[in-house]
Design an enzyme around this catalytic site. Structure first.
Site: not given
Length: 312
Positions: A34, A65, A87, A89-90, A117, A220-221, A244, A258
């Site tokens: 990201s 992306h 991902h 979550y997609e 990220a 998440m990746s 973060n 995000h």
């Protein structure tokens, strides 16, 4: 590998489709996280394809992306770069999330460089730090969510691949050395990355638990791609941009978002590009300890066709 579009033959067909449309024969693959898609802009003599035009390829749905596969050269080394990844979550099956890594292998890629990220769990980390990943925690894997679940195709790799050497130690050491040479010592770290399913950010209790388990950063990746890359016999180097700080104090009013992720990626973009470029330049690509999987590059590949509307 029961999911439609993910069999060896389908991956091979996609690889052949791409090889027929570019003269680049990549030995390095780069996956942009990201806000880090600008890494692809480093490539010279680019040939780019929108994901939507590539047979069997999923489409990226996440802001930040771009959704393009870019072929080109970096310091004279042939590369292919994903501007945007996929991902869990997609809503994609995990085999589809990791499909590009298998296609990379059939394109001839020997070394995979992954970026992401991530939220910082290590209290010594600051926003903007770059963490070289030395190991990972695969929490979805604890629940049986692993890209190697299902029938194993030996043409890709063995049934039970080793993961204790998932991240190439020589490349880690080289990256630290290169980072010091570039003057990045103050913000170049190393640590353990933990993957979660997302898309919601972590609760305070979850962040505290992950930190106690030994994780330095959370995202998440990446981990699923690493598992498939090692299954295929590729060398792997990965790093996280700490975008973060994970919230671990109930008195804090900070909230992960995000937009902060993308903003931090933008601020560090130039330094990340220099780091990746220097690492790729110094890579020894033909390491005989890593076996080539699949057929020789160009085997069965039709003659290159003229550019058409499928090219970005």
């Amino acid at each position: 590998m029961a999911n439609k579009g993910c069999t060896y033959e389908e991956c091979e067909a996609t690889a052949d489709w791409l090889l027929a449309r570019t003269d680049v024969r990549p030995t390095v693959g780069i996956v942009c996280g990201s806000g880090l898609g600008g890494l692809a802009d480093m490539l010279k003599d680019q040939v780019a394809f929108d994901y939507k035009d590539i047979p069997n390829f999923p489409q990226s749905t996440v802001h930040g992306h771009a959704g393009r596969l870019v072929f080109g050269t970096l310091k004279e080394k042939p590369c292919v770069c994903m501007q945007g990844r996929f991902h869990l979550y997609e809503g994609y099956p995990i085999q589809k999330v990791t499909l590009p890594v298998r296609i990379f292998k059939l394109l001839g890629v020997e070394t995979l460089v992954l970026t992401n990220a991530a939220g910082g769990l290590n209290q010594d980390f600051k926003v903007g730090d770059i963490m070289i990943i030395k190991d990972h925690l695969n929490l979805p894997g604890f629940a049986g969510v692993n890209p190697l679940c299902g029938p194993n195709d030996e043409r890709f790799g063995v049934r039970f691949p080793c993961m204790s050497d998932a991240y190439d130690r020589a490349l880690q050491q080289m990256a630290m050395h290169v980072g010091q040479e570039l003057g990045y010592g103050d913000f170049l770290k190393e640590g353990v990355y933990c993957v979660l399913g997302g898309p919601s950010f972590e609760t305070i209790a979850e962040s505290r638990m992950l930190h106690r388990l030994g994780a330095d950063a959370v995202g998440m990746s990446t981990v699923h791609e690493v598992i498939v890359a090692r299954h295929c016999g590729m060398r792997v180097f990965a790093f996280s941009l700490i975008t973060n700080q994970a919230v671990m104090d109930y008195g804090s009013e900070a909230k992960a978002n995000h937009e902060e992720v993308l903003e931090t990626g933008s601020r560090r973009a130039a330094q990340l590009e220099r780091l990746v470029s220097a690492i790729v330049t110094k890579m020894e690509l033909n390491n005989n300890n890593y076996a080539r999987v699949g057929r020789p590059r160009d085997a069965g590949v039709p003659k290159k066709t003229p550019p058409n509307e499928s090219m970005a």
